[in-house]
Design a protein around this motif. Structure first.
Motif, PDB file in Angstrom:
ATOM      1  N   ASP A  17       0.929  -1.151   0.185  1.00 16.79           N
ATOM      2  CA  ASP A  17       0.023   0.125  -0.092  1.00 16.79           C
ATOM      3  C   ASP A  17       0.957   1.183   0.096  1.00 16.79           C
ATOM      4  O   ASP A  17       2.050   1.206   0.191  1.00 16.79           O
ATOM      5  CB  ASP A  17      -0.984  -0.131   1.381  1.00 16.79           C
ATOM      6  CG  ASP A  17      -2.137  -0.962   1.119  1.00 16.79           C
ATOM      7  OD1 ASP A  17      -2.495  -1.011   0.177  1.00 16.79           O
ATOM      8  OD2 ASP A  17      -2.649  -1.221   2.127  1.00 16.79           O
ATOM      9  N   SER A  18       0.114   2.319  -0.100  1.00 13.70           N
ATOM     10  CA  SER A  18       0.962   3.827  -0.184  1.00 13.70           C
ATOM     11  C   SER A  18       1.515   3.859   1.205  1.00 13.70           C
ATOM     12  O   SER A  18       2.442   4.737   1.184  1.00 13.70           O
ATOM     13  CB  SER A  18      -0.107   4.935  -0.467  1.00 13.70           C
ATOM     14  OG  SER A  18      -1.290   4.819   0.321  1.00 13.70           O
ATOM     15  N   ASP A  19       0.967   3.398   2.263  1.00 16.67           N
ATOM     16  CA  ASP A  19       1.597   3.459   3.538  1.00 16.67           C
ATOM     17  C   ASP A  19       2.804   2.545   3.859  1.00 16.67           C
ATOM     18  O   ASP A  19       3.277   2.391   4.847  1.00 16.67           O
ATOM     19  CB  ASP A  19       0.569   3.380   4.823  1.00 16.67           C
ATOM     20  CG  ASP A  19      -0.037   2.210   4.878  1.00 16.67           C
ATOM     21  OD1 ASP A  19       0.264   1.273   3.825  1.00 16.67           O
ATOM     22  OD2 ASP A  19      -1.163   1.722   5.461  1.00 16.67           O
ATOM     23  N   GLY A  20       3.081   1.767   2.841  1.00 17.25           N
ATOM     24  CA  GLY A  20       4.098   0.628   3.286  1.00 17.25           C
ATOM     25  C   GLY A  20       3.667  -0.598   3.602  1.00 17.25           C
ATOM     26  O   GLY A  20       4.517  -1.513   3.932  1.00 17.25           O
ATOM     27  N   LYS A  21       2.370  -0.886   3.890  1.00 21.97           N
ATOM     28  CA  LYS A  21       1.895  -1.951   4.535  1.00 21.97           C
ATOM     29  C   LYS A  21       1.599  -3.112   3.295  1.00 21.97           C
ATOM     30  O   LYS A  21       1.215  -2.707   2.180  1.00 21.97           O
ATOM     31  CB  LYS A  21       0.590  -1.759   5.338  1.00 21.97           C
ATOM     32  CG  LYS A  21       0.988  -0.620   6.539  1.00 21.97           C
ATOM     33  CD  LYS A  21       1.607  -1.694   7.722  1.00 21.97           C
ATOM     34  CE  LYS A  21       0.926  -2.747   8.225  1.00 21.97           C
ATOM     35  NZ  LYS A  21       1.634  -3.410   9.332  1.00 21.97           N
ATOM     36  N   TRP A  22       1.893  -4.255   3.543  1.00 18.46           N
ATOM     37  CA  TRP A  22       1.657  -5.509   2.710  1.00 18.46           C
ATOM     38  C   TRP A  22       0.028  -5.596   2.532  1.00 18.46           C
ATOM     39  O   TRP A  22      -0.664  -5.941   3.710  1.00 18.46           O
ATOM     40  CB  TRP A  22       2.374  -6.528   2.907  1.00 18.46           C
ATOM     41  CG  TRP A  22       3.818  -6.515   2.555  1.00 18.46           C
ATOM     42  CD1 TRP A  22       4.941  -6.218   3.296  1.00 18.46           C
ATOM     43  CD2 TRP A  22       4.495  -6.353   1.098  1.00 18.46           C
ATOM     44  NE1 TRP A  22       6.021  -6.141   2.644  1.00 18.46           N
ATOM     45  CE2 TRP A  22       5.816  -6.203   1.518  1.00 18.46           C
ATOM     46  CE3 TRP A  22       3.793  -6.531  -0.004  1.00 18.46           C
ATOM     47  CZ2 TRP A  22       6.717  -6.239   0.199  1.00 18.46           C
ATOM     48  CZ3 TRP A  22       4.780  -6.366  -0.871  1.00 18.46           C
ATOM     49  CH2 TRP A  22       6.195  -6.281  -0.864  1.00 18.46           C
ATOM     50  N   LYS A  23      -0.448  -5.931   1.386  1.00 18.59           N
ATOM     51  CA  LYS A  23      -1.838  -6.250   1.371  1.00 18.59           C
ATOM     52  C   LYS A  23      -1.976  -7.552   0.485  1.00 18.59           C
ATOM     53  O   LYS A  23      -1.292  -7.747  -0.453  1.00 18.59           O
ATOM     54  CB  LYS A  23      -2.516  -5.176   0.571  1.00 18.59           C
ATOM     55  CG  LYS A  23      -4.211  -5.453   0.371  1.00 18.59           C
ATOM     56  CD  LYS A  23      -4.950  -4.268  -0.272  1.00 18.59           C
ATOM     57  CE  LYS A  23      -6.163  -4.601  -0.279  1.00 18.59           C
ATOM     58  NZ  LYS A  23      -6.962  -3.366  -1.257  1.00 18.59           N
ATOM     59  N   VAL A  24      -2.748  -8.619   1.019  1.00 16.65           N
ATOM     60  CA  VAL A  24      -2.735  -9.681   0.287  1.00 16.65           C
ATOM     61  C   VAL A  24      -3.919  -9.429  -0.878  1.00 16.65           C
ATOM     62  O   VAL A  24      -4.961  -9.209  -0.659  1.00 16.65           O
ATOM     63  CB  VAL A  24      -3.341 -10.732   1.205  1.00 16.65           C
ATOM     64  CG1 VAL A  24      -3.507 -12.054   0.609  1.00 16.65           C
ATOM     65  CG2 VAL A  24      -2.326 -11.090   2.617  1.00 16.65           C
ATOM     66  N   THR A  25      -3.324  -9.841  -2.123  1.00 16.88           N
ATOM     67  CA  THR A  25      -4.157  -9.453  -3.269  1.00 16.88           C
ATOM     68  C   THR A  25      -4.326 -10.814  -4.171  1.00 16.88           C
ATOM     69  O   THR A  25      -4.647 -10.909  -5.123  1.00 16.88           O
ATOM     70  CB  THR A  25      -3.622  -8.555  -3.985  1.00 16.88           C
ATOM     71  OG1 THR A  25      -2.082  -8.982  -4.485  1.00 16.88           O
ATOM     72  CG2 THR A  25      -3.466  -7.220  -3.375  1.00 16.88           C
ATOM     73  N   ILE A  26      -4.166 -12.001  -3.472  1.00 15.91           N
ATOM     74  CA  ILE A  26      -4.203 -13.323  -4.403  1.00 15.91           C
ATOM     75  C   ILE A  26      -5.506 -13.463  -4.868  1.00 15.91           C
ATOM     76  O   ILE A  26      -5.723 -14.228  -5.761  1.00 15.91           O
ATOM     77  CB  ILE A  26      -3.479 -14.418  -3.720  1.00 15.91           C
ATOM     78  CG1 ILE A  26      -3.361 -15.726  -4.605  1.00 15.91           C
ATOM     79  CG2 ILE A  26      -4.323 -14.866  -2.362  1.00 15.91           C
ATOM     80  CD1 ILE A  26      -2.577 -16.654  -4.244  1.00 15.91           C
ATOM     81  N   ASN A  27      -6.663 -13.386  -3.745  1.00 13.50           N
ATOM     82  CA  ASN A  27      -7.884 -13.641  -4.098  1.00 13.50           C
ATOM     83  C   ASN A  27      -8.637 -12.590  -4.943  1.00 13.50           C
ATOM     84  O   ASN A  27      -9.409 -11.675  -4.699  1.00 13.50           O
ATOM     85  CB  ASN A  27      -8.726 -13.925  -2.837  1.00 13.50           C
ATOM     86  CG  ASN A  27     -10.141 -14.320  -3.002  1.00 13.50           C
ATOM     87  OD1 ASN A  27     -10.381 -14.740  -4.079  1.00 13.50           O
ATOM     88  ND2 ASN A  27     -10.969 -14.300  -1.739  1.00 13.50           N
ATOM     89  N   SER A  28      -8.284 -12.691  -6.258  1.00 16.82           N
ATOM     90  CA  SER A  28      -8.699 -11.742  -7.243  1.00 16.82           C
ATOM     91  C   SER A  28      -9.249 -12.206  -8.355  1.00 16.82           C
ATOM     92  O   SER A  28      -8.974 -13.500  -8.916  1.00 16.82           O
ATOM     93  CB  SER A  28      -7.580 -10.734  -7.678  1.00 16.82           C
ATOM     94  OG  SER A  28      -6.487 -11.463  -8.445  1.00 16.82           O
ATOM     95  N   GLU A  29      -9.785 -11.436  -9.316  1.00 17.38           N
ATOM     96  CA  GLU A  29     -10.123 -11.849 -10.591  1.00 17.38           C
ATOM     97  C   GLU A  29      -9.071 -12.393 -11.450  1.00 17.38           C
ATOM     98  O   GLU A  29      -9.267 -13.268 -12.403  1.00 17.38           O
ATOM     99  CB  GLU A  29     -11.002 -11.061 -11.367  1.00 17.38           C
ATOM    100  CG  GLU A  29     -11.799 -11.365 -12.638  1.00 17.38           C
ATOM    101  CD  GLU A  29     -13.017 -12.485 -12.150  1.00 17.38           C
ATOM    102  OE1 GLU A  29     -12.956 -13.328 -13.270  1.00 17.38           O
ATOM    103  OE2 GLU A  29     -13.353 -12.331 -11.196  1.00 17.38           O
TER     104      GLU A  29
END
Length: 418
Positions: A211-223
């Motif tokens: 993210d813009s704040d440097g935190k990791w976001k889990v994005t695997i569950n995506s289209e």
């Protein structure tokens, strides 16, 4: 008294010519290891005051285990090969030497032009925030390998898009003797995290995103992930041979007409196909993007080494990625040259003149992407790999697999406070 003075003088003479020892742990076996040893020998000949000892530890898994054990119990080498997620894990322990002071040193460092001469994705992959902890070494990138005889027989051109690849896979799948068993699959892929990631990167998706704040976001569950898994299921067993192991063997034997793998497979593809069929490689087919996944390791230095050992190790690390040496490494092994200027060396120009396809992987470098630089990336890779296998072999639906992976990866990040 004279005898005592003679002993002292001899001792001083011996000490004055003592070499600084640099131990280098690596995982390069076979021909790759022989080439690395040639480079080490050449360096040692040019630097009589330094002795680099290249020590083959075993495969990557063995090297990682030994590094982690040595980090706990002591006995680290001066330098070692390391994937960026290993480096990240070791950085947390405070035992990886930051390289900024060596890079910027006016006497022994790089000029700004020399530093920028390293391909940008490779520089970024060696940097955490603004601190450089590694130099790139055996870097590879994924390409499409094609049986040119099979392609010509089918009246097809090399696929440039994933749609064209799927069509070609269908058209080149053949039961030549009509016995009901497929003799040649049009395509092949591995049931591993690696090939899932290759497809996902091309489709514009990711396992994680910052993210813009440097935190990791889990994005695997995506289209994007759903489309990739459906693509793999659509081809599996019908038009694509799927297995966990490397595919250069089945490709050489003519059991598959196309497969995706890194450029490091080139020597094995060439030897396996020799006398059987023609082959070539091409850039990865375009999906939603042209993102091409990097693979391979860097070289890191350990802070436990003595100052003179660090300085000697730095000389070797610079030598290892000098234009002529990285060009030599690339021509002998199939790995990428890590410096742009390596492509201007006489060795590389001669190599390309003899094999123009050698420049194909370089076309993808501006679109190169790499794994997240996380200490827990190995654990996350295992989760994703298990999910891919579960979906491909019917243990989970696509939605079930992605939801499970998302939960497990989130739990892993929370455990590490990320």
């Amino acid at each position: 008294m004279k005898k005592f003075l003679l002993v002292v003088l001899l001792s001083v003479a011996i000490l004055s010519f003592a070499k600084v020892k640099v131990t280098f742990w690596h995982a390069m076996g076979g021909g790759h290891g022989q080439t690395l040893q040639e480079i080490v020998n050449f360096f040692n000949q040019q630097h009589p005051d330094i002795e680099v000892e290249a020590i083959y530890i075993g495969n990557y898994s063995t090297l990682q285990q030994k590094l982690l054990a040595a980090a706990q119990a002591g006995g680290l080498p001066t330098i070692s090969q390391a994937y960026s997620n290993w480096t990240a894990k070791l950085i947390y322990s405070g035992i990886v030497e930051p390289l900024n002071k060596y890079i910027t040193d006016p006497k022994i460092g790089f000029t700004s032009a020399e530093w920028l001469d390293i391909w940008e994705p490779m520089r970024l992959n060696c940097t955490w925030d603004k601190t450089v902890y590694a130099l790139p070494f055996n870097k590879s990138i994924y390409v499409l390998y094609v049986n040119t005889d099979a392609l010509t027989l089918a009246g097809l051109k090399i696929p440039e898009t994933m749609g064209e690849l799927k069509k070609a896979a269908i058209l080149m799948t053949e039961d030549f003797n009509g016995d009901g068993t497929i003799d040649q699959y049009g395509f092949g892929f591995r049931s591993t995290v690696d090939h899932f990631q290759v497809f996902l990167a091309l489709n514009g998706g990711s396992v994680l995103k910052k993210d813009s704040d440097g935190k990791w976001k889990v994005t695997i569950n995506s289209e994007e992930s759903r489309e990739v898994l459906q693509f793999m299921l659509d081809l599996k067993d019908k038009y694509a041979l799927v297995q966990g192991g490397y595919l250069d063997g089945p490709f050489g034997e003519g059991k598959i007409a196309m497969f995706i793998e890194t450029v490091a497979s080139k020597p094995y593809v060439a030897s396996g196909s020799a006398g059987k069929h023609g082959w070539s490689w091409a850039p990865l087919p375009v999906w939603k993007t042209q993102n091409a996944l990097f693979a391979g390791t860097d070289v890191i230095m350990f802070s436990s080494a003595k100052d003179e050992e660090k300085k000697a190790a730095w000389e070797f690390m610079k030598f290892l990625i000098s234009p002529d040496i990285t060009a030599y490494w690339a021509t002998k092994t199939g790995y990428l040259p890590v410096r742009k200027s390596a492509t201007e060396t006489q060795l590389w120009k001669k190599f390309v003149a003899e094999d123009p396809a050698a420049e194909v992987p370089l076309q993808q470098l501006p679109n190169g992407v790499f794994d997240p630089q996380l200490g827990v990336w190995a654990e996350i890779r295992t989760i994703v790999g298990n999910m891919v296998n579960d979906v491909l072999f019917g243990k989970k639906t696509i939605d079930e697999g992605l939801k499970w992976a998302e939960q497990e990866i989130t739990r892993e990040l929370q455990r590490e406070g990320l």
